[in-house]
Structures are given as structure tokens and as C-alpha cells.
Write a protein that holds these residues in place. Sequence first.
Motif, mmCIF file in Angstrom:
data_model
loop_
_atom_site.group_PDB
_atom_site.id
_atom_site.type_symbol
_atom_site.label_atom_id
_atom_site.label_comp_id
_atom_site.label_asym_id
_atom_site.label_seq_id
_atom_site.Cartn_x
_atom_site.Cartn_y
_atom_site.Cartn_z
ATOM 1 N N SER A 164 6.057 22.684 74.582
ATOM 2 C CA SER A 164 5.355 23.246 73.909
ATOM 3 C C SER A 164 4.671 24.676 74.869
ATOM 4 N N TYR A 165 4.601 25.673 74.131
ATOM 5 C CA TYR A 165 3.611 26.787 74.751
ATOM 6 C C TYR A 165 4.432 27.502 75.874
ATOM 7 N N ASN A 166 5.890 27.590 75.715
ATOM 8 C CA ASN A 166 6.554 28.329 76.743
ATOM 9 C C ASN A 166 7.455 29.331 75.878
ATOM 10 N N LYS A 167 6.911 30.331 75.773
ATOM 11 C CA LYS A 167 7.496 31.379 74.778
ATOM 12 C C LYS A 167 8.754 31.801 75.436
ATOM 13 N N GLY A 168 8.911 31.849 76.588
ATOM 14 C CA GLY A 168 10.154 32.189 77.230
ATOM 15 C C GLY A 168 11.315 31.499 76.810
ATOM 16 N N LEU A 169 11.132 30.129 76.281
ATOM 17 C CA LEU A 169 12.096 29.291 75.927
ATOM 18 C C LEU A 169 13.037 29.745 74.645
ATOM 19 N N THR A 170 13.932 30.246 74.846
ATOM 20 C CA THR A 170 14.760 30.668 73.683
ATOM 21 C C THR A 170 16.062 30.306 73.419
ATOM 22 N N GLY A 171 16.544 31.068 72.336
ATOM 23 C CA GLY A 171 18.111 30.766 71.852
ATOM 24 C C GLY A 171 17.906 29.513 70.948
ATOM 25 N N THR A 172 19.242 28.902 70.543
ATOM 26 C CA THR A 172 19.102 27.944 69.878
ATOM 27 C C THR A 172 18.950 26.503 70.261
ATOM 28 N N LEU A 173 18.559 25.435 69.543
ATOM 29 C CA LEU A 173 18.232 24.247 69.828
ATOM 30 C C LEU A 173 19.425 23.193 70.031
ATOM 31 N N PRO A 174 19.863 22.718 71.031
ATOM 32 C CA PRO A 174 21.282 22.161 71.140
ATOM 33 C C PRO A 174 21.232 21.001 70.124
ATOM 34 N N GLY A 175 22.365 20.714 69.529
ATOM 35 C CA GLY A 175 22.495 19.878 68.612
ATOM 36 C C GLY A 175 22.521 18.395 69.477
ATOM 37 N N THR A 176 22.703 18.410 70.660
ATOM 38 C CA THR A 176 23.010 17.285 71.495
ATOM 39 C C THR A 176 21.600 16.521 71.526
ATOM 40 N N ILE A 177 20.554 17.126 71.056
ATOM 41 C CA ILE A 177 19.339 16.611 71.193
ATOM 42 C C ILE A 177 19.127 15.283 70.157
#
Length: 960
Positions: A98-111
Motif C-alpha cells: 500500500s501507499y506506493n503510487k509508483g506501482l503501476t501497470g496491471t496486477l499479474p494473474g499469477t497472484i
Amino acid sequence: MVTLPMAALLASFLFGGLSAVGALTDSFESSALKALMSDLQNLPPDWSGDDDPCGSGWGGITCQNSRIISIELSGNNISGQLQGDIGSFPELRILDLSYNKGLTGTLPGTIGNLRKLTELDLVGCGFTGPIPDKIGSLENLVRLSLNSNMFIGPIPPSLGNLSRLYWLDLADNRLSGSIPISNGSTPGLDLLVNTKHFHFGNNQLSGEIPPQLFRLNLSLIHLLFDNNKLTGSIPSTLGLVQSLEVIRLDRNSLTGPVPENFNNLTGLQGLRLSNNQLTGPLPNLTGMLALTYVDMSNNSFDVSDFPPWTTTLLSLTTLILEHTEIRGAIPVSLFSLPNLQKLILKTNQINGTLDLGSGSSNQLQLIDLQTNFIDDFKQSDANYNPEVILIGNPVCQESGSSAQNYCTIAHPKASYSTPPNNCLLPICSSNQISSPDCTCSYPFTGSLVFRSLLFSDIENSTYYKMLEESMMKYAQSHQLPVESVALSNPHEDSSGNLAVSLEIFPLKADRFNRTGVLSIGFALSNQTYKPPHIFGPFYFISEGYTNFSADIKTPPKTSGSEIGIIAGAAAGGFVLVLLIALVGVYIYRRKQRPPKATDLSNLFAGWDTSKSGSDVPQLKGARWFSLEEIKKYTNNFSEANCIGAGGYGKVYRGAIPAGKPVAIKRAQVGSMQGGVEFKNEIELLSRVHHKNLVGLVGFCFEQGEQLLVYEFLPNGNLKDTLTGNSGIRLDWPRRLRVALGAARGLAYLHELADPPIIHRDIKSTNILLDEDLNAKVSDFGLSKLMESGERGHISTQVKGTMGYLDPEYYLTQQLTEKSDVYSFGILILELVTARRPIERGKYIAREVKMAIDKTKVLYGLQGIIDPRIGSGTPLKGLENFIDLAMRCLEEAGADRPSMGEVVKEIERIMQLAGLSASHKSASSSASQGEEWRRNLQHPYNNEAFFEYSGGFPLSRVEPQ
């Protein structure tokens, strides 16, 4: 003498042996974690590719039996994109980014491979795209917090498989479609019978609220569906869920009557149904004795007498029934409710005498009865003195009534701010802030947002002191390194929530270490901290923390079986030291040899296409500088000449022999990760020349160095100017000229460059200002050439900056010139409002569009427009400027204007404003310009200049 190949072989053998013997982390998981590192920036400094994650105690990593069970990295300003390796930790229980606005792109399905995951917290990041359906495979998940991102698409029906889910928060995204319900073969949210929190507010959900979603045996406490596009009637099955404490269905398009069985919800504390299209009789809430906050305003209920049940709700603090067709007189007993704070009954048919009686309640602060039919006002108790507003009633139309307080609107009260704790506030240096205990430090900051208050007197300091005491009690009981907390600027946001600025100050230090920020961030993202119940459900959004002190690393715990492993590793230490000494001697002797002459006939002889990911650059007249020249111009990269620094390099000021100042960007030595972007910059800027494009003076590629030499622009970037960080004030004429300059630069790229160029990352940090405040477009690391045959579009991987990114390009991966036009539309709104494209999960484009009222002056946007834009200057043409922005932001690219058309429209707007649209800047006088230059922070002295995605100078998909 040990030869270099021999040394490398020995080093490989020795380090490999030590790694195999001394590793405390499962080798597969260690490799996966290190693979994730290559795509992320600003990771904790103790994350080292040479160290063992569990054995070395990497920050935010918790291990058990050599397996990683927790990754907690909230609030660390991490940027980049998560790759499929995130699914490689089968024992992982907690993932909190949380609270890392620089984390971008799609969330991998491997999660979805993290089958033992119990908590997934991604609050306040910049993730985009759909929520992976594979999350429905996490059968042990208890908490799912994906709020305040930019997820799009429907809610995955597979979430209905999460039978253990306690907390489901998908609010503040861009989710669309209907609420999924099971149908026998497909799961749905109606299967979540144990979930206590449904937080779906501030999305774009549509369709009806399914009756199947509610049943008698549900455990639901909070139902937050506000600020969506839901239609149809409120299902009567909702009245069966007697565990409910808060219902928010406000700001939708719901129709029909409120179910009669709502008064079965005797435990309900907050009910908000406002701003819908509800009809039928005003609901009877008799018996709902726990009700504290009721808002049913702005609906189309039948005309009815003043509801008698209002006087029976002894817990009531807030009653808002604006525009609900109520008539008759207000009963005197209503004002005796012991907890009543606010009564808003504007725009109804209330008549007769307003009689406050003796008034046993001392909490009542506001009675707002504007636009009714009240003809008299009585107040028996002089000590009972709430603010009463009767403007628009007959009582305020009588002779002499203008002198009465109740016929005016009082000025707002001063906003709350935590006072000093019996001490004198010091003057703090740099960016430090004084704490309530009068010590200067760098606090961890953000906003607390409360989604359903049970009180309405938000100016009352008692509540905030209660909240401060609660937070400090929690910090002390959980041994968090917190000296004090400070709250300020409580206000109602555009969604009807209470937003409060929060500062958390470090204990016995002037800054937090990473461990402290992680522990605080986790407490807030994980909802471990619970505020007093009157504040209701909340979330926290942080901008991240950058002023870290050094962490004191705690040696990892080792079992008895591991002691022998560590001893074995130590036994090789002497051999390792000896090897390093031999290699060092060899390298030293190699350095004594005279260097070979640079091969000027092939500047890129050492260009490694396998590392750079691109072919050798094709140049058209760009000047090549030798590394020796660059060192001379920068005094051997002297720190005194360093004018900026970032995650992947530094910027130096230099002067070439002609005396012209330049800005020299230097990547980390030996890094080829940004080869594509380095190539793009020198190729594109060497072939285009325009006064509204930043000028490339030259480049250097030698001995593993990648350096770009630009013209020096002393007045920084547009973002710093709009936020006030540069010391320059842009009034309305100057903002129009900045817009015109940037538009002309883009139009040149689209329409006159051969072949045409799409910039792909237009934003305020990439608009630089010269000494006369002329705008110049910069940063071509992501730009694309439109080769022949590609005039329509380019199919390419999506890159850009979130908030500015064209949604059509994002969805189709088809890049066109109109993608730049969309970004320029956001830039126009930024010029007008000085707000970031995304603030606390709110899109500036959406906020402006919803606020526009073309029947009013300046379209009624006075509350959104940057107050520094005017200063006595009439804003002629602003409405046209807003219209142009809305055209640029059309959903379909084909409906947007070309940049050439944008240029012509801005020129027309400037004529309307009585301004010259000539190329020559009419900005400041020379003396003013010199004053600005003396007071400026340098334009390159900020992280925005180094927002890379693994290279130099790679732009990114990131939030602003």
C-alpha cells in the motif's frame, strides 16, 4: 599472478559455494524475489542481489523455515510494475504494498497462485487494468483491500469463492458493470455470507442492486455503494440484514420507494440515501433508536407532513432532509434531542413559526432552513444559540429583517489544527515540520478519509483530540516509534466523506527509518488501528516517505541446525579475502596500462543489443562528446556541479567551450537497462528542431557511460511552477502562453516532423520553461515514430503516466496522435486548477466535468480554479479553454481535435483575452526574470527528472 578469467572462475566457485551453503531462503523463492527487484525501483537499501533475503533480514520480508511468509512494503515510494514472479511464494500469508503510487501497470494473474495468502493490501497504488479473476482462487483470503487504484472493468464473479473473506474494499477505482451474482455454474458476491464489509463506493458500477445479495444470515456491517451509477429500486431483502450499522447508497440513480421494512434495522447507525431519484412516501424510521446520521436529501418523495419519527431518535446527531417535499411546522421537541448537532431542511414547504423552545440540547450547531415558508422565529433561551439560517423565508423578507443574524450566512469557522503541547513552536529548517511537542522532524504524512461519520460538527475540536489520543494510545501499546500525531484541515470532500490531513512524527529522532514507516503503514492499510466508532469506516492515503534514516538491521534468528551452516560460511571468509586481494592487484595493474584510443569511426562499437534491447542508434547530426570532455565540463562530475539526483543517476550543470550552460544527465555507470530510451532521446532530438522542443546539444557513449547533454532551462518544469515550488507565479495570460507553446511543440511533432512522432508522455513535469517562461516539451524516452504505413495507429505496449494516459490507447494498445491530445487535455485542466491529475483517487477530468455548470460565470468552477491564476486579472476565455480541454478528453480519439486545431483554438482564446499569440514571449521584464532566477530551486533537482523504469531516461506508467 592470477589471471582475470582465473579470478572470475574462482570467485564464481567461492561465491556460489557460499551461497549454496549459507543460504537461509528457499532457492526458488530467493530467485523469484530477486527477479521482482529488476522491475522495481526505490526498494529498501538492504535489498541486495548478493545477499540472502531471509539470512540478511531484508526490510519488509518475514521468513519461516526458509520460506517467505510476509512481504510488507507500504509507504516506501516504490515504483515499477509487478511481474508474474509475485506468484512464486507458496507460503506467503501477507502481501502489503500500500501507499506506493509508483506501482503501476496491471496486477499479474499469477497472484492467484498464493493459495495461503490471508491479506492482500494494495491501497493507494497506481494499478490499472482489470482485477485478476485468479484472485478468486485465494481461498484463505480474509482481507482484500484494492481501493484507491485505477482498476477498470467488472468485479470478478470469482470473488464469491472467498468464503473466509471478512473485508472487501474495492472503492475509489473505475470499476464498471453490474454486481455479480451466482447462477449455479458461476460464483457471485451473494456467496460471501461471512463478509462484514462491502466497500464499493466511487466507482462506475451500474445496473440494479441484486436482491439475492442480501439474506437473513448475513454478517454484513458496512454497505458502501455510494457514488456509482446504480439504478432500479432498493431491494427489500436489504431490510433482512439486521447486523448492518452503515448504509450508503447516496449519489446513484436509484428509483422507487424505500422498502417499508427498513425500520427492522434497529442496529443501523448511519443511513445515506441522498441524491437519487427515490419516490413514494418518506420512509418511517420509527424504532431505529441507534440511528445517528440520516441523509435522504434531493429525492422525489411524495409531499408529506413533517415526519413524527424524527423526535424519537434519541441518538440522532445529524438530520438532512433537503428537497424532500416536507411541509408543515417543525415540532419544538425536535430541538430537545440530546445529541442533535445539525439540522438541514432546505428547499421544502415548512411553514409557521420556528420555535426552538427552551432547548435542552447544548450540541446543536446549525439549523439551515433556507427557501421554506417560515414567517416567524422564536428563541426562548438566550444561552441556546445555534446558527440559524432562514434566508429565502417570509420572515427574512420583512422590513428590517436584514439586520437579523438568521437572515445572513455566517462566515465559516476556523479549521482545526492540533495545537502545540504547552511549548513554543520552533522555526524549522529545510522541509522539516514542527511537531506538537515542538521538535523539528520529517513526519510521515497523508490523509485520513472517513466514509460514514456518526457526527456532523466537523469543526468541533473535541472529536479530533479524541482521535489523536486514540492514535497515540495505539502507537504506544504496539510499540510504534511515534512521538506525536497532528491533525489539520478537516473538510468534507466531493464524495461526502470527511478528509483530515495527518502528520505522524518520529520518536526521539528527526526522521523515521524504513522499519518504522512499514509498521505504521501496515497498521493503517491493514485496519489494525481502529479509530473511535463515531468516525466510522476509514481509509488512509499516503504520498509515501522519502526522508528515511538508516535502518539498524536486526540479525536474523537462526535455529541450531543453521549455526553450523553459518560457521561453515565463515570458514571460507579467509579464502574470500585472499581472493579479493589478488583480483584487486590484477585490476590495479590493468588500470596502469594506457587506454586505447576511442574508435571515432564507430561510436557504438560497444553497444550491446542484448542488454539494451535495441539496435545501434541512427544519428542525424547529433554532437558526440568524449568522456574526457564531459568530465572537463563538469569538473570530473564534481558534487558542487550536481544539480539533481535520482534513483538511476545524477544531473550536472556544465559549460561547453562557447560558454553556453548545459544540463548533463548521467546514468549509473554500466547500466544498459535503459538502452531503448537512451537511443530514443538521441535519435529523435537529433532529427527535430523547434523552439518549443527542448534542445539536445549532444551525447556521450563511452566506457559504459550513457550521458545526454541538453540545453539548460533555468525556470524548471511546469509542475513545480504550478505547485509554487519554483517561486514563479503564473497568471492567466502566462498560462495561456505556456499552453500555446506546448501545443505548438506537439503540433510540430505530429504534423511537420518526417516521419511524425507521438510523444506518449505529455505531462507537467515534461514541460520545461526557459528564461522567458516559454514552454518546451521534453523527455522523448517513450516517443514513437509513425513510419510509412502506420499513419492510422501503432500497436504497441502501453506506456505513459497514469492520470494523463489515454483510456482508448490503454484498452486497445493502439497508439495514435490523439493519445497525445488526450494527455494535453489533462495538462489544460492542470493549468487551470494546479491540481494533480489524480488526487486521493479522484480524477481531475471527472471532477471538472461533474462540476461544470454552463449557466454560471466561469462555468461555476470557482471552487476548483487555482486561486493564484487571477490576482485581479479577468479570466477572459477561460470557459473556452475548459471547452477545449473537454474536447481533448473525448472518450473516442476520433472525436478529439488534432494538435494543429488545438493550437488555432488557443490562439483564438488569447485573442478573446486581448493577448498576442505571437511566438515572442510577453512574459516578465528582464529584471523580474533575474529575480526569479536568483530564487529558483533548480528545475532538475527533483525525482521527476529521473522517473525511470530501469534505465536512462525511461518514462513510465505511474500515478501523479
